[in-house]
Design an enzyme around this catalytic site. Structure first.
Site, PDB file in Angstrom:
ATOM      1  N   ARG A  56       9.403   8.465  -5.019  1.00 29.02           N
ATOM      2  CA  ARG A  56      10.642   9.316  -5.282  1.00 29.02           C
ATOM      3  C   ARG A  56      10.410  10.823  -4.535  1.00 29.02           C
ATOM      4  NH1 ARG A  56      13.169   5.225  -4.590  1.00 29.02           N
ATOM      5  NH2 ARG A  56      15.364   3.825  -5.936  1.00 29.02           N
TER       6      ARG A  56
ATOM      7  N   HIS B 263      12.751   6.619   3.901  1.00 26.89           N
ATOM      8  CA  HIS B 263      13.030   5.496   3.289  1.00 26.89           C
ATOM      9  C   HIS B 263      13.368   4.049   3.017  1.00 26.89           C
ATOM     10  CE1 HIS B 263      14.774   5.449  -1.356  1.00 26.89           C
ATOM     11  NE2 HIS B 263      14.462   4.122  -1.215  1.00 26.89           N
TER      12      HIS B 263
HETATM   13  P1  NDP Z   1       8.303  -1.145 -12.608  1.00 21.10           P
HETATM   14  O1  NDP Z   1       8.971  -0.735 -13.248  1.00 21.10           O
HETATM   15  O2  NDP Z   1       7.458  -2.247 -12.149  1.00 21.10           O
HETATM   16  O3  NDP Z   1       6.809  -0.611 -12.590  1.00 21.10           O
HETATM   17  C1  NDP Z   1       6.838   0.783 -13.134  1.00 21.10           C
HETATM   18  C2  NDP Z   1       5.234   1.120 -13.209  1.00 21.10           C
HETATM   19  O4  NDP Z   1       4.751   2.694 -13.647  1.00 21.10           O
HETATM   20  C3  NDP Z   1       4.685   0.795 -14.823  1.00 21.10           C
HETATM   21  O5  NDP Z   1       3.055  -0.154 -14.102  1.00 21.10           O
HETATM   22  C4  NDP Z   1       4.591   1.809 -15.872  1.00 21.10           C
HETATM   23  O6  NDP Z   1       3.752   1.815 -16.121  1.00 21.10           O
HETATM   24  C5  NDP Z   1       4.060   2.743 -14.377  1.00 21.10           C
HETATM   25  N1  NDP Z   1       4.657   4.219 -15.779  1.00 21.10           N
HETATM   26  C6  NDP Z   1       6.002   4.187 -15.128  1.00 21.10           C
HETATM   27  N2  NDP Z   1       5.863   5.736 -15.981  1.00 21.10           N
HETATM   28  C7  NDP Z   1       4.870   6.200 -16.033  1.00 21.10           C
HETATM   29  C8  NDP Z   1       3.847   7.272 -17.176  1.00 21.10           C
HETATM   30  N3  NDP Z   1       4.944   8.671 -17.348  1.00 21.10           N
HETATM   31  N4  NDP Z   1       2.609   7.641 -16.112  1.00 21.10           N
HETATM   32  C9  NDP Z   1       1.884   7.022 -16.004  1.00 21.10           C
HETATM   33  N5  NDP Z   1       2.305   5.254 -14.913  1.00 21.10           N
HETATM   34  C10 NDP Z   1       4.222   5.303 -15.709  1.00 21.10           C
HETATM   35  O7  NDP Z   1       8.850  -0.806 -10.995  1.00 21.10           O
HETATM   36  P2  NDP Z   1       8.481  -0.980  -9.416  1.00 21.10           P
HETATM   37  O8  NDP Z   1       7.535  -1.371  -9.333  1.00 21.10           O
HETATM   38  O9  NDP Z   1       9.088  -2.139  -9.163  1.00 21.10           O
HETATM   39  O10 NDP Z   1       9.281   0.236  -8.471  1.00 21.10           O
HETATM   40  C11 NDP Z   1       8.571   1.338  -8.785  1.00 21.10           C
HETATM   41  C12 NDP Z   1       9.256   2.247  -7.737  1.00 21.10           C
HETATM   42  O11 NDP Z   1       9.039   2.335  -6.365  1.00 21.10           O
HETATM   43  C13 NDP Z   1      11.502   2.176  -8.515  1.00 21.10           C
HETATM   44  O12 NDP Z   1      11.231   3.101  -9.511  1.00 21.10           O
HETATM   45  C14 NDP Z   1      11.320   3.219  -7.396  1.00 21.10           C
HETATM   46  O13 NDP Z   1      10.804   4.510  -7.793  1.00 21.10           O
HETATM   47  C15 NDP Z   1      10.062   3.043  -6.265  1.00 21.10           C
HETATM   48  N6  NDP Z   1      10.922   2.163  -4.889  1.00 21.10           N
HETATM   49  C16 NDP Z   1      10.737   2.748  -3.136  1.00 21.10           C
HETATM   50  C17 NDP Z   1      11.194   1.652  -2.937  1.00 21.10           C
HETATM   51  C18 NDP Z   1      10.590   2.269  -1.572  1.00 21.10           C
HETATM   52  O14 NDP Z   1      11.630   2.356  -0.226  1.00 21.10           O
HETATM   53  N7  NDP Z   1      10.569   3.613  -0.779  1.00 21.10           N
HETATM   54  C19 NDP Z   1      11.746   0.407  -2.582  1.00 21.10           C
HETATM   55  C20 NDP Z   1      12.161   0.060  -3.843  1.00 21.10           C
HETATM   56  C21 NDP Z   1      11.657   0.715  -5.160  1.00 21.10           C
HETATM   57  P3  NDP Z   1       3.847   0.422 -17.365  1.00 21.10           P
HETATM   58  O15 NDP Z   1       3.862  -0.630 -17.084  1.00 21.10           O
HETATM   59  O16 NDP Z   1       3.047   0.718 -18.882  1.00 21.10           O
HETATM   60  O17 NDP Z   1       5.145   1.565 -18.682  1.00 21.10           O
HETATM   61  C1  OXD Z   2      14.623   1.798  -4.223  1.00 23.62           C
HETATM   62  C2  OXD Z   2      14.967   0.084  -2.899  1.00 23.62           C
HETATM   63  O1  OXD Z   2      14.353   1.982  -5.597  1.00 23.62           O
HETATM   64  O2  OXD Z   2      15.381   0.822  -2.006  1.00 23.62           O
HETATM   65  O3  OXD Z   2      13.742   2.532  -3.628  1.00 23.62           O
HETATM   66  O4  OXD Z   2      14.496  -0.771  -3.938  1.00 23.62           O
END
Ligand code: NDP
Ligand code: OXD
Length: 318
Positions: A233, A281
């Site tokens: 993000r 994006h």
């Molecule tokens: P998940 O919820 O599966 O994974 C999130 C990860 O981040 C987990 O490993 C979690 O740790 C970790 N995390 C959260 N908070 C912290 C913190 N404070 N410190 C350290 N680690 C932290 O999310 P996804 O993998 O599905 O997606 C991640 C992000 O990717 C989305 O939220 C979105 O913003 C972005 N995204 C972007 C896209 C694009 O096209 N650019 C498309 C899709 C997603 P733990 O498991 O230990 O809780």
């Molecule tokens: C996001 C997506 O979360 O595209 O950015 O899924």
């Protein structure tokens, strides 16, 4: 025997400025033929709508549906939904976890890591100066990739990078056991995680804790010449700090797919910075045929009163 509750047709509202409603409706109805899908802004009687499938819905839209029982996000990240103060507090919120989304993200991560590993960013600079100079290739194992966020997308990306021979480490809130990936967890292990990272990939959810995490203090903990790939993000990044780190040469290059304001305004300095790559994006995307599978499963569960998959922990923010 099918209960009256299970047999009742369900009405789902679809609202997204970026996704094709017709493909989604067809993919959902192939799986649940009696599902009624209304496409925003044609919502009809709001009281009939029990579920919503949304990406960037207008603030207040979900609050205007008095009988809403579930919100399904078309995106993996739900930060924008949670920012809406009118979001119904007691309606379950589920995020998108989908093989096509995961595969496209891992592919995008690999693309940019390979680009940096093989110094294409350097060659692009040299081309502008008509400069012919070889950077001797190194083995993939010599490039240390740090993945921030070892969730659905981070783990899949880390595994794909491993298959290509990169040295991969991951950072998450809680420790992870992913074969071949060195796991670091929490603030206490952030320094150790960042040391030696050559390409830093951000795949964290945006939460109050992670907002602004890509800042001057973090960049200073990376080795000089590191590259940054932010696919999570825009608000993870402190923009001024990135520009300073690039201009001082501490960071060599950045690839940014996400921005605080999207679309990125045409006068934003990132567009024309010689050491920033901007993509709109575009890192990952759910194909309706694949994403509809998980949404349909959740609709079936909703009808049957079974626990929903991929529920967001609203307190944690992801
Ligand atoms: P998940 O919820 O599966 O994974 C999130 C990860 O981040 C987990 O490993 C979690 O740790 C970790 N995390 C959260 N908070 C912290 C913190 N404070 N410190 C350290 N680690 C932290 O999310 P996804 O993998 O599905 O997606 C991640 C992000 O990717 C989305 O939220 C979105 O913003 C972005 N995204 C972007 C896209 C694009 O096209 N650019 C498309 C899709 C997603 P733990 O498991 O230990 O809780
Ligand atoms: C996001 C997506 O979360 O595209 O950015 O899924």
């Amino acid at each position: 025997m099918v209960s009256a509750f299970e047999a009742a047709p369900l009405v789902l509202l679809f609202a997204s400025p970026d996704d094709d409603p017709i493909s989604w409706r067809a993919a959902l109805q192939r799986r649940i033929p009696d599902l009624e899908v209304r496409i925003f802004p044609e919502i009809g009687d709001p009281a009939a709508i029990e579920a919503a499938l949304v990406w960037l819905p207008p603030p207040g839209l979900l609050a205007s549906l008095p009988n809403l029982r579930a919100i399904f996000s078309l995106g993996a990240g739900v930060d924008r939904l949670l920012e809406d103060p009118t979001l119904p507090a007691d309606v379950p919120l589920c995020r998108m976890v989908d093989p096509s989304l995961t595969a496209s993200m891992a592919e995008f991560v690999l693309l940019h890591v390979l680009r940096y590993h093989r110094d294409l960013d350097v060659y692009e600079q040299q081309q502008r100066r008509a400069e012919w100079r070889l950077v001797l290739p190194r083995p993939a194992s010599a490039t240390v990739v740090g993945v921030m966020g070892l969730g659905e997308l981070g783990i899949a990306s880390a595994r794909l990078l491993l298959r290509h021979g990169f040295t991969v480490r991951g950072w998450s809130r809680t420790p992870k056991a992913v074969e071949g990936v060195a796991s670091f967890a929490g603030e206490a292990e952030l320094d150790a995680f960042l040391a030696e990272v050559g390409v830093l990939v951000c795949l964290l959810p945006l939460t109050p804790v992670t907002r602004g995490i890509l800042n001057a203090a973090l960049f200073a903990r990376l080795a000089r010449g590191a590259r940054l790939v932010n696919l999570a993000r825009g608000a993870h990044l402190v923009e001024r700090d990135l520009l300073e780190a690039l201009d001082s040469g501490h960071l060599a290059h950045a690839t940014l797919d996400v921005f605080t304001r999207e679309p990125l305004p045409s006068d934003h300095p990132f567009w024309r910075h010689p050491r920033i790559t901007v993509t709109p994006h575009a890192a990952a995307y759910s194909l309706p045929e694949s994403g509809a599978e998980i949404v349909a499963e959740n609709i079936r569960r909703l009808r049957a009163g079974a626990p929903l998959l991929h529920r967001v922990d609203r307190r944690r923010g992801y």
